[in-house]
Design a protein around this motif. Sequence first.
Motif, PDB file in Angstrom:
ATOM      1  N   GLY A 114      16.472   9.888 -27.087  1.00  0.00           N
ATOM      2  CA  GLY A 114      15.526   9.524 -26.049  1.00  0.00           C
ATOM      3  C   GLY A 114      14.714   8.296 -26.370  1.00  0.00           C
ATOM      4  N   ASP A 115      13.699   8.084 -25.534  1.00  0.00           N
ATOM      5  CA  ASP A 115      12.788   6.945 -25.681  1.00  0.00           C
ATOM      6  C   ASP A 115      11.736   7.281 -26.729  1.00  0.00           C
ATOM      7  N   ARG A 116      11.727   6.558 -27.826  1.00  0.00           N
ATOM      8  CA  ARG A 116      10.762   6.841 -28.886  1.00  0.00           C
ATOM      9  C   ARG A 116       9.324   6.604 -28.432  1.00  0.00           C
ATOM     10  N   GLY A 117       9.158   5.762 -27.448  1.00  0.00           N
ATOM     11  CA  GLY A 117       7.809   5.523 -26.961  1.00  0.00           C
ATOM     12  C   GLY A 117       7.187   6.750 -26.327  1.00  0.00           C
ATOM     13  N   GLN A 118       8.025   7.671 -25.809  1.00  0.00           N
ATOM     14  CA  GLN A 118       7.499   8.871 -25.186  1.00  0.00           C
ATOM     15  C   GLN A 118       7.911  10.133 -25.915  1.00  0.00           C
ATOM     16  N   GLY A 119       8.947  10.078 -26.705  1.00  0.00           N
ATOM     17  CA  GLY A 119       9.456  11.304 -27.304  1.00  0.00           C
ATOM     18  C   GLY A 119       9.494  11.301 -28.809  1.00  0.00           C
ATOM     19  N   GLY A 120       8.800  10.379 -29.470  1.00  0.00           N
ATOM     20  CA  GLY A 120       8.803  10.344 -30.918  1.00  0.00           C
ATOM     21  C   GLY A 120       8.065  11.519 -31.523  1.00  0.00           C
ATOM     22  N   LEU A 121       8.253  11.713 -32.830  1.00  0.00           N
ATOM     23  CA  LEU A 121       7.643  12.843 -33.524  1.00  0.00           C
ATOM     24  C   LEU A 121       6.334  12.466 -34.213  1.00  0.00           C
ATOM     25  N   ARG A 122       6.022  11.187 -34.289  1.00  0.00           N
ATOM     26  CA  ARG A 122       4.764  10.776 -34.894  1.00  0.00           C
ATOM     27  C   ARG A 122       3.647  10.850 -33.854  1.00  0.00           C
ATOM     28  N   LEU A 123       2.459  11.185 -34.309  1.00  0.00           N
ATOM     29  CA  LEU A 123       1.331  11.256 -33.390  1.00  0.00           C
ATOM     30  C   LEU A 123       0.044  10.938 -34.129  1.00  0.00           C
ATOM     31  N   ARG A 124      -0.975  10.579 -33.343  1.00  0.00           N
ATOM     32  CA  ARG A 124      -2.271  10.220 -33.921  1.00  0.00           C
ATOM     33  C   ARG A 124      -3.211  11.414 -34.017  1.00  0.00           C
ATOM     34  N   SER A 125      -3.045  12.382 -33.138  1.00  0.00           N
ATOM     35  CA  SER A 125      -3.970  13.524 -33.067  1.00  0.00           C
ATOM     36  C   SER A 125      -3.578  14.591 -34.087  1.00  0.00           C
ATOM     37  N   ARG A 126      -3.683  14.244 -35.361  1.00  0.00           N
ATOM     38  CA  ARG A 126      -3.193  15.156 -36.398  1.00  0.00           C
ATOM     39  C   ARG A 126      -4.050  16.403 -36.529  1.00  0.00           C
ATOM     40  N   GLY A 127      -5.372  16.236 -36.396  1.00  0.00           N
ATOM     41  CA  GLY A 127      -6.239  17.402 -36.499  1.00  0.00           C
ATOM     42  C   GLY A 127      -5.950  18.419 -35.414  1.00  0.00           C
ATOM     43  N   ALA A 128      -5.814  17.954 -34.169  1.00  0.00           N
ATOM     44  CA  ALA A 128      -5.504  18.853 -33.058  1.00  0.00           C
ATOM     45  C   ALA A 128      -4.136  19.493 -33.234  1.00  0.00           C
ATOM     46  N   MET A 129      -3.187  18.744 -33.809  1.00  0.00           N
ATOM     47  CA  MET A 129      -1.860  19.313 -34.019  1.00  0.00           C
ATOM     48  C   MET A 129      -1.874  20.389 -35.103  1.00  0.00           C
ATOM     49  N   TRP A 130      -2.680  20.200 -36.152  1.00  0.00           N
ATOM     50  CA  TRP A 130      -2.825  21.257 -37.160  1.00  0.00           C
ATOM     51  C   TRP A 130      -3.316  22.541 -36.507  1.00  0.00           C
ATOM     52  N   VAL A 131      -4.301  22.401 -35.632  1.00  0.00           N
ATOM     53  CA  VAL A 131      -4.844  23.571 -34.939  1.00  0.00           C
ATOM     54  C   VAL A 131      -3.776  24.193 -34.045  1.00  0.00           C
ATOM     55  N   ARG A 132      -3.067  23.352 -33.287  1.00  0.00           N
ATOM     56  CA  ARG A 132      -2.022  23.858 -32.394  1.00  0.00           C
ATOM     57  C   ARG A 132      -0.925  24.572 -33.180  1.00  0.00           C
ATOM     58  N   ALA A 133      -0.505  23.997 -34.298  1.00  0.00           N
ATOM     59  CA  ALA A 133       0.557  24.604 -35.093  1.00  0.00           C
ATOM     60  C   ALA A 133       0.129  25.957 -35.645  1.00  0.00           C
ATOM     61  N   ALA A 134      -1.095  26.031 -36.179  1.00  0.00           N
ATOM     62  CA  ALA A 134      -1.583  27.291 -36.745  1.00  0.00           C
ATOM     63  C   ALA A 134      -1.687  28.371 -35.666  1.00  0.00           C
ATOM     64  N   LEU A 135      -2.220  27.995 -34.508  1.00  0.00           N
ATOM     65  CA  LEU A 135      -2.370  28.967 -33.427  1.00  0.00           C
ATOM     66  C   LEU A 135      -1.011  29.388 -32.868  1.00  0.00           C
ATOM     67  N   THR A 136      -0.036  28.483 -32.884  1.00  0.00           N
ATOM     68  CA  THR A 136       1.312  28.831 -32.427  1.00  0.00           C
ATOM     69  C   THR A 136       1.942  29.876 -33.339  1.00  0.00           C
ATOM     70  N   VAL A 137       1.755  29.730 -34.633  1.00  0.00           N
ATOM     71  CA  VAL A 137       2.279  30.715 -35.586  1.00  0.00           C
ATOM     72  C   VAL A 137       1.655  32.085 -35.330  1.00  0.00           C
TER      73      VAL A 137
END
Length: 293
Positions: A56-79
């Motif tokens: 896909g388009d890396r500009g919209q579907g890449g795996l890198r992101l800036r919101s790392r703190g929010a992603m840590w929270v999302r990942a923990a809550l998903t588990v």
Amino acid sequence: MRGAGIGAALVVLYTGMMAAADGITKFIAGSYAAPQLFVISSALVVALSMAATRLGDRGQGGLRLRSRGAMWVRAALTVIASIAFFQAFRLLPFADVFLFIGLIPLIAAALSGPVLGEVPRPMAWAALGLGAGGILVLMPGGLSGMQAGHGWALLAAVSGTGSMLAARLIARVERVPLAQVFWPNLALMLAMGLALPFVWTPMSLTDLGWITGYAVALFAARYVVAEALRLLPAYVATPLMNLQFVWMVAIGMLAFGEIPTMGTLLGVSLVIGSGLWLVIDEHMARARVIPAE
């Protein structure tokens, strides 16, 4: 205005995918432990995410992101939510778990203000109340006979809502739907992998096929909901997720021969009505803002 309609359509698609995944979870939970389901399915979702990133388009579907703190929270809550939902489906009837899924819009409404600054308008609160009434009609017996499964279901609803709000927070800053799928599932795979050697049970090819189907449905659903939460406020998107009750009725009829009662049909109608009310309210609010700009 158009974005709200697209977001609503994506949420409807999401509910169908999640109903299918939940049905497979209910089926698998009777034979295997949670780590076995989640390690295999999460590994498949991680692989699908990486493959989609390459195609896909890396500009919209890449795996890198800036919101790392929010992603840590999302990942923990998903588990936490994944484990809790698995236990709830194992211990409770299918419909009982959906009662707690129906609490998610109210939890989201309570948390959207302090977390996202998206305070629902009065008409939206009225629609939320209508949806809650529909859930009560669906489960006329209430919460009598509380047991451990109800505690797991409540934990799943709270942590699942938190994960969705974190997704909305990320989506307002950057458009990375594949990252929203990849990182929580990687966290789930790693966390469950620690327990897998202690609970592994040999699997048939048929059961492996069911888990593969679960992974595909979950991957597609989480990608779609990440986009939906970018287009709709959380307190609008989450009540629409109550349309999952409709899929529940369909699965009950086709897979288990369960004929819905008039109470069930009335409850589903109220839930659908509350979701449509919220979409119309959001559409009208945006229409009022645009001419003033």
